[in-house]
Design a protein around this motif. Structure first.
Motif, PDB file in Angstrom:
ATOM      1  N   LEU A 103      46.270  11.158 -14.062  1.00 17.05           N
ATOM      2  CA  LEU A 103      45.091  12.789 -14.744  1.00 17.05           C
ATOM      3  C   LEU A 103      45.985  13.528 -14.522  1.00 17.05           C
ATOM      4  CD1 LEU A 103      41.754  11.145 -15.422  1.00 17.05           C
ATOM      5  CD2 LEU A 103      43.819  11.284 -17.420  1.00 17.05           C
ATOM      6  N   GLU A 141      49.651  14.289 -15.459  1.00 17.75           N
ATOM      7  CA  GLU A 141      49.904  14.378 -17.151  1.00 17.75           C
ATOM      8  C   GLU A 141      48.998  15.855 -17.004  1.00 17.75           C
ATOM      9  OE1 GLU A 141      47.488  12.898 -21.210  1.00 17.75           O
ATOM     10  OE2 GLU A 141      46.682  12.329 -19.586  1.00 17.75           O
ATOM     11  N   TYR A 142      48.263  15.944 -16.738  1.00 15.69           N
ATOM     12  CA  TYR A 142      47.695  17.494 -16.557  1.00 15.69           C
ATOM     13  C   TYR A 142      49.012  18.391 -16.036  1.00 15.69           C
ATOM     14  CZ  TYR A 142      44.843  22.010 -15.687  1.00 15.69           C
ATOM     15  OH  TYR A 142      44.561  23.048 -16.216  1.00 15.69           O
ATOM     16  N   GLU A 186      52.079  18.428 -16.122  1.00 13.30           N
ATOM     17  CA  GLU A 186      53.040  17.845 -17.463  1.00 13.30           C
ATOM     18  C   GLU A 186      52.926  18.964 -18.258  1.00 13.30           C
ATOM     19  OE1 GLU A 186      56.083  14.597 -19.574  1.00 13.30           O
ATOM     20  OE2 GLU A 186      54.229  13.819 -18.164  1.00 13.30           O
ATOM     21  N   ARG A 187      52.070  18.851 -18.518  1.00 12.06           N
ATOM     22  CA  ARG A 187      51.488  19.606 -20.377  1.00 12.06           C
ATOM     23  C   ARG A 187      50.800  21.011 -19.827  1.00 12.06           C
ATOM     24  NH1 ARG A 187      46.225  16.570 -23.359  1.00 12.06           N
ATOM     25  NH2 ARG A 187      47.972  15.322 -23.549  1.00 12.06           N
TER      26      ARG A 187
END
Length: 439
Positions: A165, A168-169, A171-172
């Motif tokens: 997570l 993902e966070y 990268e976003r």
């Protein structure tokens, strides 16, 4: 003084060890009673967790802790029942020994072949009692070792989820330069966990290799803390320091494989019934008076399959994980009333500035209702909290008084979000076919 105190403590432990079977039986019986009583509550807890997962992706992280609790429940129940049975057998052998001290094979008068075989396998009745006592104690300790291993595995997997997570966070929302640091750390965490697991199931094979033991030491210390294995480390090493205990620990792998296979096993006794049967199915989940209340359903539902008063009470559930995307695209000006996932205390209702009528109109556009393939016009929806299913959505009352007596069908089309050729698109798809009978 200290030496005398130490001898007294050792003597107390030896006495307690000899009488430990009473504590084992007491704990096993009490635990079995509590586990059996908690079975229904466990099912209710499962329903609540899966209900939470419909609202937000973050709540899916609760599934893993629940699966650990569920696995621990099954392990405790199976092993403790087995322990009670073995202890019962052990007590019965002691009672038999009081009546008859040893087995007299001469009185049994077996043929030489069976006499030789049984004398070889049954050395003495006292040895049998001793081995049975050891087996009972090891099964009891082995049970709680498995529980802590499940907890350790869950903590390791939670670490994987947390790091995934984080990647993902990052990268976003953050600069991709942080990924240069996070991805190698994630890979090292995975490799270290696998190595630590291999060392555990091989009874310390890596720790015995002097060349790599020095490199493995910080990995071992790190994962001992992460997985809380230091809590049950003495129990583990006390088991594997003798041959009998090592066999029990090595049995852990086939035990978990057999346990997983049995828990996931299902039986199919109806070869000519298809798996997908809608709209040709009369499902109990479509009707509130026949739903069993144990499984979470995502379909719409009506009060009953029989309509006696000319009105149908229809409930349309709200699934935030999928429906939020539709609402954002359908009504881009609609500001969410709730931001965040967790709240401490009572939420401040004054900050909820969403217009309820505008929100209801937006939600209403997500559905189209058909009775016998005829579109129902001017349906009046309202927000509704379903009392039995414990989830939220829209509710409406359909007037079907003009329909003829007999069977009819309610079809529900729902608006879904799709990305076609790189473009965000909303498409109506039929989701539920609910047959009903008007009296």
């Amino acid at each position: 003084m200290d030496n005398h105190k130490n001898k007294s403590f050792v003597k107390w432990l030896e006495i307690l060890q000899q009488e430990s079977w009473q504590l084992e039986l007491l704990i096993s019986g009490f635990a079995i009673f509590l586990l059996a009583s908690a079975f229904d509550d466990l099912g209710s807890f499962e329903y609540q967790i899966y209900l939470l997962t419909t609202g937000n992706d973050y709540f899916q992280t609760l599934i893993l802790p629940f699966q650990i609790i569920l696995g621990a429940w099954y392990v405790l129940m199976i092993n403790l029942v087995l322990h009670v049975l073995l202890r019962g057998l052990w007590i019965s052998t002691i009672g038999i020994r009081y009546v008859s001290n040893e087995i007299d094979f001469k009185k049994l008068n077996f043929s030489p072949k069976f006499d030789h075989f049984l004398k070889k396998k049954i050395v003495s009745f006292d040895s049998y009692i001793e081995r049975l006592e050891q087996l009972c104690s090891i099964v009891f300790g082995f049970t709680f070792l498995i529980i802590f291993i499940l907890i350790s595995t869950g903590l390791f997997v939670i670490g994987i989820i947390f790091m995934a997570l984080s990647i993902e966070y990052t990268e976003r929302y953050l600069h991709n330069g942080w990924l240069v640091l996070l991805i190698p750390v994630f890979i090292l965490y995975l490799i270290g966990g696998i190595v630590y697991c291999l060392d555990f199931i091989t009874l310390g094979w890596i720790k015995k290799r002097k060349r790599i033991a020095t490199l493995y030491y910080p990995v071992y210390r790190f994962f001992s803390i992460i997985t809380l294995s230091f809590v049950y480390r003495p129990l583990y090493y006390n088991l594997i320091d003798n041959r009998y205990g090592r066999k029990v620990v090595l049995f852990l792998i086939p035990y978990m494989l057999i346990f997983t296979m049995i828990s996931s096993m299902s039986f199919e006794t109806h070869s000519y019934l298809p798996e997908r049967r809608d709209p040709e199915t009369l499902g109990n989940d479509y009707y509130d008076d026949t739903w069993d209340g144990s499984t979470l359903i995502f379909s719409a539902s009506i009060g009953s399959k029989f309509v006696t008063n000319g009105f149908i009470e229809l409930f349309l559930p709200y699934n935030g994980r999928t429906d939020d995307q539709v609402i954002k695209l359908l009504c881009p000006d609609l500001v969410p009333a709730k931001k965040g996932v967790f709240f401490l205390g009572k939420r401040d209702m004054a900050r909820d500035t969403m217009n309820a009528a505008k929100a209801l109109d937006c939600h209403s556009q997500r559905f189209r209702l058909f009775v016998d393939d005829s579109l129902i016009q001017n349906v009046n929806y309202r927000f509704y909290d379903h009392l039995q299913r414990k989830n939220q959505g829209l509710g409406t009352i359909l007037d079907v008084g003009s329909l003829s007596r007999g069977e009819h069908s309610l079809r529900i089309d729902v608006l879904f979000y799709e990305s076609l050729n790189g473009k965000d698109t909303l498409i109506f798809k039929p989701t539920d076919y609910i047959p009903f009978w008007k009296e």
